[in-house]
Design a protein around this motif. Sequence first.
Motif, PDB file in Angstrom:
ATOM      1  N   ALA A 188      88.436   6.205  53.577  1.00  0.00           N
ATOM      2  CA  ALA A 188      88.320   7.180  52.486  1.00  0.00           C
ATOM      3  C   ALA A 188      88.944   8.510  52.867  1.00  0.00           C
ATOM      4  O   ALA A 188      89.733   9.079  52.099  1.00  0.00           O
ATOM      5  N   PHE A 189      88.625   9.046  54.040  1.00  0.00           N
ATOM      6  CA  PHE A 189      89.202  10.350  54.357  1.00  0.00           C
ATOM      7  C   PHE A 189      90.670  10.247  54.738  1.00  0.00           C
ATOM      8  O   PHE A 189      91.451  11.150  54.459  1.00  0.00           O
ATOM      9  N   LEU A 198      86.971  15.535  48.495  1.00  0.00           N
ATOM     10  CA  LEU A 198      86.468  14.168  48.615  1.00  0.00           C
ATOM     11  C   LEU A 198      84.941  14.168  48.616  1.00  0.00           C
ATOM     12  O   LEU A 198      84.307  13.376  47.907  1.00  0.00           O
ATOM     13  N   LEU A 222      79.975   9.879  52.466  1.00  0.00           N
ATOM     14  CA  LEU A 222      80.889  10.824  51.833  1.00  0.00           C
ATOM     15  C   LEU A 222      80.151  12.042  51.277  1.00  0.00           C
ATOM     16  O   LEU A 222      80.623  13.171  51.398  1.00  0.00           O
ATOM     17  N   LYS A 248      83.654  14.997  45.068  1.00  0.00           N
ATOM     18  CA  LYS A 248      83.794  13.852  44.155  1.00  0.00           C
ATOM     19  C   LYS A 248      82.717  12.805  44.430  1.00  0.00           C
ATOM     20  O   LYS A 248      82.174  12.215  43.501  1.00  0.00           O
ATOM     21  N   ALA A 297      92.447  10.247  51.419  1.00  0.00           N
ATOM     22  CA  ALA A 297      92.440  11.592  50.815  1.00  0.00           C
ATOM     23  C   ALA A 297      93.469  12.490  51.487  1.00  0.00           C
ATOM     24  O   ALA A 297      94.155  13.269  50.818  1.00  0.00           O
TER      25      ALA A 297
END
Length: 143
Positions: free
Chosen positions: A89-90, A129, A12, A132, A93
């Motif tokens: 994760a993406f 993302l 990430l 963060k 998001a």
Amino acid sequence: MPEPVRDLLEMLQFCTPVLHDDIYVYARLPQGRQTEDLAAFAVIREDEGVTVILEKNRAVLAGLEIVLQTARITLTVYSALDGVGLTAAFAAALAEQGIGCNVVAAIHHDHIFVPLKDAQRALTALLTLQSKAGMHGCGKLLS
């Protein structure tokens, strides 16, 4: 050649999304039509038929049925194909922003195709993302 990144936080932190200028489309390939002359980004063979992902101008010139116009965003991190969590994760998001996505994972990078109208919002969500993850990583290193 460097080793692929497997750690989710590192993936990430170093994903750096790049929005490409060209419009990409998902197109249906007629039965019997060959793909060699299309210079397709991806060819997916399913039981129901063949889908090609390619630049819009190539699809139009070939007279293909365009199903969806998209923007292509490449995550520049060299993520491991067996790495865990990057896609989730993406996708999360983007889902938080109401943006659908389709992913093509290759050996070196993940390529995310989003509806054309959502391209800039998707890029912003992915950059957020990444930011963060960078902040979380710095905190992790300092504690």
